[in-house]
Design a protein around this motif. Structure first.
Motif, PDB file in Angstrom:
ATOM      1  N   TYR A   1       0.778  -1.239   0.000  1.00  0.00           N
ATOM      2  CA  TYR A   1       0.000   0.000   0.000  1.00  0.00           C
ATOM      3  C   TYR A   1       0.810   1.291   0.000  1.00  0.00           C
ATOM      4  N   VAL A   2       2.113   1.254   0.180  1.00  0.00           N
ATOM      5  CA  VAL A   2       2.887   2.487   0.324  1.00  0.00           C
ATOM      6  C   VAL A   2       3.810   2.657  -0.877  1.00  0.00           C
ATOM      7  N   LYS A   3       3.763   3.829  -1.484  1.00  0.00           N
ATOM      8  CA  LYS A   3       4.610   4.118  -2.639  1.00  0.00           C
ATOM      9  C   LYS A   3       5.943   4.728  -2.223  1.00  0.00           C
ATOM     10  N   GLY A   4       5.899   5.686  -1.295  1.00  0.00           N
ATOM     11  CA  GLY A   4       7.112   6.382  -0.879  1.00  0.00           C
ATOM     12  C   GLY A   4       7.689   5.806   0.393  1.00  0.00           C
ATOM     13  N   SER A   5       8.169   6.687   1.261  1.00  0.00           N
ATOM     14  CA  SER A   5       8.740   6.261   2.527  1.00  0.00           C
ATOM     15  C   SER A   5       7.634   5.882   3.512  1.00  0.00           C
ATOM     16  N   PRO A   6       7.830   4.843   4.310  1.00  0.00           N
ATOM     17  CA  PRO A   6       6.828   4.501   5.329  1.00  0.00           C
ATOM     18  C   PRO A   6       6.709   5.555   6.419  1.00  0.00           C
TER      19      PRO A   6
END
Length: 588
Positions: free
Chosen positions: A508-513
């Protein structure tokens, strides 16, 4: 399917219709704009009630970037057309520009040749993706044609408070919406050729303090671990459904759970947000930023509630759920109502601010209207997920969201569903999270990405690892129900949470968590989303090679995460094997 036992039936029978209706009524006495005195009074009432029920409350405040639309006017060829403006829209005074109708064109065919320096007219709700696209094409402004009513919206894609990296993503153009009748009149005025428009928008945007309220009741076995149950208090207009009905539901769930506090294994933490409607989830984003490590280490699941109990909201099959939480939702909904839960993958909306820390999610809204051919209903269906319903109701985000739109019996039904789901998270010996479903979701997404990538990118190793992980977790699923040792079960619960910390961000995450992705459309395994751009480029070009290099690095991240998940599954299998040996030895 697990049935509802006697104690659970007694639990859900305790949901009080009169109390739900009364709390719904109490919370709609004032309009609750983010950061307003009226909103603060609603927070006061909820906090006092939760303290009376025995919850430990904490009232916090943060400075947030909040935008309150004030007024707007629109003239087309000298004729006034009623309109509203939107949260995060730019303020302008007497902007004059030619108007161009974009309705025949899909957004990917909008261009600077068509839009630069002009005001675009298009059908549908004022959503961030279309505003961003218009800005990219140099539009001077946008006019959205809604349905029979105009719908309040926030048009910024920036999740929570902006950062230096997202400041330039804030809208820089004015945006207004008109009714379907207004849109028809505008198009009549445009039939003679181009039309000229004059637009004025006044939007009060700036940094202001907003409240965040939490209320907690501790479990007896692992009190540090908690279910996060959240909803926003701020509203558009009186917001009887959005979100007073949900707030009433939260208070009633809290009341019933508090009466059974000594049966809780784990803690329940309620969270009430401001800045949802007027700050793009500013409250929940700030809470994640401020409590990231605690959420990562101890939050078992985030359950969100929004816009429940609406009149005619008979559809329970399409609510948002992650693959790993969907089985529990399906089990409870079918047992209580007989409906089969299909579920819809989450989009980037609805206070889902906790995917970076790896917290699995369940629900956002729950009950929806049947599908309809009404243009507004079709727009709602796309906005809320699967496109198979009519959304929350024609009154959503309008002045018509009043108490007569609430069906008390359906609000009781929705409350019972939330209560039983939360109860099982709080009391089941093993957390009701099915990690194998998440692994299968990742595997399926990888196969779709490979199909779209073709020969441009090789994902075969990632697919192999995802398939191996799915198989191992399914084997673990088969052994879990027989686990009797309390210490082994608690170890497995920790392993479930650790697996979620790997798979939720991966999926679900594209960038940094540690950051928040934009509130724009997002595909499964979003780190690989540039595959579509890669496939569209001619091989051998610099851009193709640049995209290929970037995607190779991201696929390395996917592969590494899956490798760590396989190692964790091996550790999990060892725990189950040792527990079974100990149980067999004890029986001898």
């Amino acid at each position: 399917m697990r049935s509802i036992d006697k104690s659970e039936r007694e639990l859900i029978a305790a949901v009080d219709r009169v109390r739900l209706v009364e709390w719904n009524r109490r919370l709609v006495r004032e309009v609750r704009l983010s950061g307003s005195a009226e909103e603060a009074r609603a927070f006061d009432e909820v906090q006092a009630e939760l303290e009376r029920l025995g919850f430990t409350t904490k009232r916090m405040s943060t400075d947030a970037y909040i935008s309150l639309p004030i007024r707007a006017s629109l003239e087309v060829n000298g004729e006034a057309v009623d309109c509203i403006t939107h949260s995060m829209s730019a303020s302008v005074q007497d902007l004059q520009a030619s108007l161009v109708d974009l309705a025949p064109l899909p957004p990917d065919r909008w261009s600077a040749d068509i839009l630069a320096g002009r005001v675009g007219l298009t059908d549908g709700l004022a959503v961030p993706g279309l505003v961003v696209r218009a800005m990219e094409c140099g539009a001077a402004g946008m006019v959205f044609v809604n349905g029979d009513l105009t719908y309040e919206m926030i048009v910024s894609p920036v999740w929570g408070h902006p950062t230096p990296e997202t400041l330039d993503r804030l809208p820089t153009i004015p945006v207004v919406s008109v009714t379907r009748h207004g849109g028809e009149r505008i198009r009549e005025l445009m039939r003679g050729g181009t039309a000229e428009c004059v637009m004025t928008t006044v939007v009060d945007t700036g940094i202001r303090p907003i409240p965040v309220l939490t209320a907690e009741i501790n479990g007896r076995e692992t009190p540090e671990d908690f279910v996060l149950f959240s909803g926003h208090i701020d509203s558009w207009h009186y917001g009887a459904m959005d979100n007073a009905s949900a707030n009433a539901l939260m208070v009633e769930v809290a009341r019933v759970v508090a009466a059974h506090r000594y049966e809780l294994r784990r803690s329940l933490r309620l969270a009430f947000w401001s800045g949802h409607s007027h700050g793009r989830y500013a409250g929940s984003a700030w809470y994640c930023d401020t409590h990231w490590e605690e959420l990562h280490e101890h939050c078992m699941v985030h359950i969100n509630v929004d816009s429940v109990g609406g009149r005619g909201a008979t559809v329970l099959s399409e609510a948002n759920a992650m693959a790993e939480t969907k089985p529990l939702a399906a089990e409870v909904i079918e047992a209580l109502t007989g409906q089969s839960f299909v579920g819809t993958r989450y989009g980037r909306s609805g206070d889902q601010s906790f995917w970076g820390p790896g917290v699995p999610s369940l629900f956002m809204g729950l009950s929806e209207q049947p599908a309809s051919d009404d243009p507004a209903a079709r727009a709602f269906a796309q906005l809320f997920g699967g496109g198979n319903t009519g959304g929350f109701g024609w009154w959503w985000h309008t002045t018509e969201d009043t108490l007569d739109k609430i069906d008390p019996d359906l609000l009781v039904r929705d409350t019972q569903i939330y209560l039983l789901v939360i109860w099982r998270f709080l009391t089941d010996p093993l957390l009701p999270i099915t990690c194998s479903k998440a692994a299968l979701d990742v595997e399926s997404a990888l196969m779709r990405w490979q199909s779209r990538a073709g020969e441009h990118l090789d994902l075969s190793e990632a697919i192999r690892r995802a398939r191996e992980l799915t198989q191992r977790l399914r084997a673990i699923d088969a052994q879990m129900p027989d686990l009797q040792d309390p210490a082994a079960r608690e170890t497995c619960n920790r392993l479930i949470m650790r697996m979620c910390r790997l798979l939720v961000p991966l999926n679900y995450v594209k960038g940094s968590p540690f950051d928040h992705d934009l509130a724009l459309s997002q595909s499964p395994l979003p780190k690989l989303a540039d595959i579509d751009r890669l496939a569209a480029e001619a091989p051998g070009t610099l851009r193709h090679r640049a995209l290929q290099t970037a995607l190779r690095r991201r696929s390395n991240e996917v592969c590494h995460t899956l490798k760590e998940a396989i190692r964790l599954a091996d550790e999990w299998s060892d725990v189950l094997t040792n527990a079974r040996r100990q149980e067999e030895g004890a029986s001898e």
